[in-house]
Design a protein around this motif. Structure first.
Motif, PDB file in Angstrom:
ATOM      1  N   UNK A 101      50.785  28.380  63.751  1.00 50.13           N
ATOM      2  CA  UNK A 101      51.285  26.937  64.037  1.00 50.13           C
ATOM      3  C   UNK A 101      50.437  25.525  63.257  1.00 50.13           C
ATOM      4  N   UNK A 102      49.192  25.977  63.404  1.00 50.43           N
ATOM      5  CA  UNK A 102      48.395  24.721  62.738  1.00 50.43           C
ATOM      6  C   UNK A 102      48.504  24.851  61.254  1.00 50.43           C
ATOM      7  N   UNK A 103      48.434  26.011  60.814  1.00 45.57           N
ATOM      8  CA  UNK A 103      48.734  26.108  59.336  1.00 45.57           C
ATOM      9  C   UNK A 103      50.060  25.775  58.760  1.00 45.57           C
ATOM     10  N   UNK A 104      51.129  26.155  59.345  1.00 45.74           N
ATOM     11  CA  UNK A 104      52.432  26.045  59.022  1.00 45.74           C
ATOM     12  C   UNK A 104      53.162  24.908  59.581  1.00 45.74           C
ATOM     13  N   UNK A 105      52.666  24.429  60.330  1.00 47.88           N
ATOM     14  CA  UNK A 105      53.345  23.158  61.457  1.00 47.88           C
ATOM     15  C   UNK A 105      54.701  23.659  61.889  1.00 47.88           C
ATOM     16  N   UNK A 106      54.764  24.909  62.106  1.00 49.54           N
ATOM     17  CA  UNK A 106      55.861  25.507  63.150  1.00 49.54           C
ATOM     18  C   UNK A 106      55.519  26.386  63.899  1.00 49.54           C
ATOM     19  N   UNK A 107      56.249  26.771  65.040  1.00 54.25           N
ATOM     20  CA  UNK A 107      56.126  27.534  65.953  1.00 54.25           C
ATOM     21  C   UNK A 107      56.446  28.919  65.479  1.00 54.25           C
ATOM     22  N   UNK A 108      55.510  30.039  65.611  1.00 52.58           N
ATOM     23  CA  UNK A 108      56.016  31.685  64.913  1.00 52.58           C
ATOM     24  C   UNK A 108      56.982  31.838  66.307  1.00 52.58           C
ATOM     25  N   UNK A 109      57.814  33.096  65.835  1.00 53.74           N
ATOM     26  CA  UNK A 109      58.893  33.533  66.591  1.00 53.74           C
ATOM     27  C   UNK A 109      58.517  35.300  66.486  1.00 53.74           C
ATOM     28  N   UNK A 110      58.612  35.823  67.489  1.00 60.57           N
ATOM     29  CA  UNK A 110      58.553  37.117  67.871  1.00 60.57           C
ATOM     30  C   UNK A 110      59.986  37.720  68.545  1.00 60.57           C
ATOM     31  N   UNK A 111      60.645  38.395  67.737  1.00 60.33           N
ATOM     32  CA  UNK A 111      61.780  39.163  68.392  1.00 60.33           C
ATOM     33  C   UNK A 111      61.572  40.399  68.686  1.00 60.33           C
ATOM     34  N   UNK A 112      61.771  40.664  69.938  1.00 62.15           N
ATOM     35  CA  UNK A 112      61.602  42.013  70.872  1.00 62.15           C
ATOM     36  C   UNK A 112      62.865  42.741  70.766  1.00 62.15           C
ATOM     37  N   UNK A 113      63.195  43.713  70.035  1.00 62.94           N
ATOM     38  CA  UNK A 113      64.394  44.486  69.847  1.00 62.94           C
ATOM     39  C   UNK A 113      64.561  45.544  70.997  1.00 62.94           C
ATOM     40  N   UNK A 114      65.416  45.626  71.922  1.00 59.21           N
ATOM     41  CA  UNK A 114      65.443  46.831  72.912  1.00 59.21           C
ATOM     42  C   UNK A 114      64.675  46.438  74.140  1.00 59.21           C
ATOM     43  N   UNK A 115      64.679  45.254  74.425  1.00 61.71           N
ATOM     44  CA  UNK A 115      63.932  44.565  75.602  1.00 61.71           C
ATOM     45  C   UNK A 115      64.375  45.324  77.029  1.00 61.71           C
TER      46      UNK A 115
END
Length: 172
Positions: free
Chosen positions: A65-79
């Motif tokens: 987030x500090x480096x790219x100025x946006x929040x990363x997203x994780x997709x969990x498929x098969x929750x």
């Protein structure tokens, strides 16, 4: 993508770039300096392994987030698979996801073909952090991307296309 819950922490760590498997360099460094490791050694117990992995991912997401100025997203498929196989592990993961949402350090998107897994959560606490719940049945690409995600929910067209391309025509 979740296959078996018994490897959830390991697979999550690997997908997020956490060095888990020792390399030849790690082996030599740990022989010279026994207290120092480059890779993370996970315990056999899944709950403890998840507890070891999550702080590393949290630190990485904050740096991202500090480096790219946006929040990363994780997709969990098969929750739903995780919830059905190990409800305790699933709930621990959800608590961490809520913490990350509160800190605005990481977004977690749960992909499930069975939306009943949301009922296993503390609804009041969960719904306060839940964005619009989007459920797409078997629909065409045009219906899913253009009419629903872009038209109704005002998603970014590029994100809507990426979601559909990676998850197909059915998601919750």
């Amino acid at each position: 993508e979740i296959g078996l819950s018994r490897r959830f922490a390991y697979n999550l760590g690997k997908a997020c770039g956490v060095p888990i498997d020792p390399s030849i360099v790690d082996s030599h460094v740990s022989m010279l300096f026994p207290g120092h490791r480059i890779s993370l050694k996970l315990p056999d117990d899944e709950e403890n392994a998840l507890a070891d992995i999550l702080p590393v991912i949290t630190d990485g997401s904050k740096l991202f987030k500090e480096k790219h100025n946006r929040v990363p997203v994780i997709f969990i498929d098969g929750a739903d698979i995780l919830a059905n196989q190990n409800l305790g592990l699933y709930k621990s993961f959800i608590e961490w996801a809520k913490k990350c949402a509160n800190e605005d350090s990481l977004q977690i998107v749960l992909v499930s073909s069975d939306s009943h897994v949301l009922k296993t959560l503390d609804q009041k606490s969960f719904k306060s952090r839940l964005d619009d719940l989007i459920e797409i049945g078997d629909v065409t690409r045009d219906q899913a991307v253009n009419k629903l995600m872009i038209g109704k929910f005002k998603m970014d067209p590029q994100l809507a296309t990426i979601l559909y391309d990676n998850l197909g025509g059915r998601l919750s």
